[in-house]
Scaffold this active site. Structure first.
Site, short mmCIF file in Angstrom:
data_model
loop_
_atom_site.label_atom_id
_atom_site.label_comp_id
_atom_site.label_asym_id
_atom_site.label_seq_id
_atom_site.Cartn_x
_atom_site.Cartn_y
_atom_site.Cartn_z
CB THR A 199 39.14 28.52 12.74
OG1 THR A 199 40.52 27.54 13.39
CG2 THR A 199 39.90 28.79 11.75
CG ASN A 209 44.20 24.67 14.62
OD1 ASN A 209 44.91 24.50 13.62
ND2 ASN A 209 43.46 23.69 15.62
CG HIS A 228 47.09 22.61 12.78
ND1 HIS A 228 48.15 21.58 11.87
CD2 HIS A 228 48.50 22.54 12.78
CE1 HIS A 228 49.31 21.43 12.77
NE2 HIS A 228 49.53 22.38 13.17
CG ASP A 280 34.55 23.74 20.05
OD1 ASP A 280 35.45 24.45 19.56
OD2 ASP A 280 34.47 23.15 20.84
CE1 TYR A 319 44.63 14.86 23.54
CE2 TYR A 319 43.66 17.08 22.57
CZ TYR A 319 44.02 16.37 23.14
OH TYR A 319 43.79 16.95 24.66
CG ASP A 320 45.70 14.46 13.96
OD1 ASP A 320 44.38 13.91 14.04
OD2 ASP A 320 46.32 15.15 12.95
CE LYS A 372 42.76 15.06 10.91
NZ LYS A 372 43.50 15.55 11.93
CG HIS A 417 37.30 14.91 13.50
ND1 HIS A 417 38.30 14.24 13.39
CD2 HIS A 417 37.33 15.88 14.19
CE1 HIS A 417 39.13 14.55 13.59
NE2 HIS A 417 38.62 15.98 13.41
NE ARG A 418 38.77 20.58 11.97
CZ ARG A 418 39.62 19.67 12.37
NH1 ARG A 418 40.11 18.37 11.96
NH2 ARG A 418 39.58 19.76 14.12
P1 ITT Z 1 39.91 27.90 17.16
O1 ITT Z 1 39.89 29.30 16.65
O2 ITT Z 1 39.55 26.93 15.64
O3 ITT Z 1 38.87 27.13 18.11
P2 ITT Z 1 41.40 25.76 18.17
O4 ITT Z 1 42.57 24.96 18.39
O5 ITT Z 1 40.85 26.37 19.98
O6 ITT Z 1 41.28 26.64 17.17
P3 ITT Z 1 39.73 24.00 19.00
O7 ITT Z 1 38.68 24.68 20.41
O8 ITT Z 1 38.25 23.54 18.08
O9 ITT Z 1 40.43 23.97 18.48
O10 ITT Z 1 40.36 22.70 20.15
C1 ITT Z 1 39.91 21.89 19.16
C2 ITT Z 1 40.96 20.55 19.96
O11 ITT Z 1 41.02 19.34 19.96
C3 ITT Z 1 42.35 21.03 18.87
O12 ITT Z 1 43.55 21.63 19.80
C4 ITT Z 1 43.50 19.81 19.42
O13 ITT Z 1 43.76 19.22 20.52
C5 ITT Z 1 41.80 18.61 19.41
N1 ITT Z 1 41.43 18.14 17.78
C6 ITT Z 1 40.55 18.86 17.51
N2 ITT Z 1 40.72 18.23 16.50
C7 ITT Z 1 42.03 17.13 16.17
C8 ITT Z 1 41.77 17.11 14.62
O14 ITT Z 1 42.02 16.59 13.50
N3 ITT Z 1 43.05 15.57 15.24
C9 ITT Z 1 44.19 15.86 16.19
N4 ITT Z 1 43.37 16.74 17.78
C10 ITT Z 1 42.10 17.22 17.17
#
Ligand code: ITT
Length: 199
Positions: A8, A10, A12, A69, A151-152, A172, A177-178
């Site tokens: 990832t 990301n 967060h 994802d 969207y938290d 949280k 879900h995570r």
């Molecule tokens: P990767 O590098 O892992 O792909 P990403 O940010 O592109 O990171 P995703 O494709 O899985 O991640 O997109 C997930 C999106 O869904 C993320 O940008 C948020 O907008 C939303 N999301 C996922 N988990 C969330 C959470 O725990 N709280 C709030 N929003 C969340």
């Protein structure tokens, strides 16, 4: 000790996964292994995007790895934003833009239930495995709280009055879900480790 690369970009997600994972599983980030390329996620389902992210890293590095994802699924919007959660308001949209679009699409809609879903794909000794985690909840009418990401600020999990953004990371993790997907993932890793130790 299993050593796994988390595919990832990301930060967060990395922090959330680190906060749930036991010390007995060693995590390497893409930064740790010097992988800077963008990872494509071209599909319309979390299962396929999660799989392709893990495969991209496995093919590049040939090492045990996993990807996740995640998406927000809103039945009143026919399941949107779903796998497009990160790109809901456009390819390079910010969290704030995605959130504003969600609220505007939900204006005047009283059916506000939603769920977050995470699909994790693990590639372990060349074999692919998937687990998921689901968190049911509702969409608030206005953002609340400063924590978290995405969207938290508008997601209220079932069993709480607070949005995810009003919670500490530990709070949280009691709902998310995570965190649920990571717990299922840990069970899977322990099972696979025990199986390969007994061979
Ligand atoms: P990767 O590098 O892992 O792909 P990403 O940010 O592109 O990171 P995703 O494709 O899985 O991640 O997109 C997930 C999106 O869904 C993320 O940008 C948020 O907008 C939303 N999301 C996922 N988990 C969330 C959470 O725990 N709280 C709030 N929003 C969340």
């Amino acid at each position: 000790m299993p050593v796994l690369i988390f595919a990832t970009h990301n930060p967060h997600k990395l922090q959330e996964v680190q906060s749930v994972l036991p010390a007995s599983i060693r995590l390497l980030s893409l930064q740790d292994v010097g992988y800077k390329e963008n990872i494509p996620e071209p599909y319309d389902t979390l299962e396929e995007n999660s799989r392709v992210k893990a495969l991209t890293i496995y093919e590049a590095l040939q090492r045990d790895c996993f990807a996740e994802d995640s998406g927000l699924e809103v039945p009143a919007l026919n399941g949107a934003p779903g796998a497009r959660s990160a790109r809901f308001a456009g390819d390079h949209a910010s969290d704030a833009e995605n959130l504003a679009l969600l609220l505007s699409r939900m204006e005047g809609i009283s059916r506000r239930e939603a769920r977050f879903r995470t699909v994790i794909t693990l590639i372990w000794q060349g074999k692919l495995h998937q687990v998921e985690g689901i968190c049911e909840g509702t969409i608030a009418t206005a953002p609340r709280g400063k924590g978290g990401f995405g969207y938290d600020p508008v997601f209220i999990p079932e069993g709480s009055q607070q949005t995810f953004a009003e919670m500490s990371l530990d709070e949280k993790n009691q709902f998310s879900h995570r965190a649920k997907a990571i717990r299922a993932f840990c069970d899977l890793v322990y099972r696979l480790t025990a199986e390969s130790d007994s061979r």
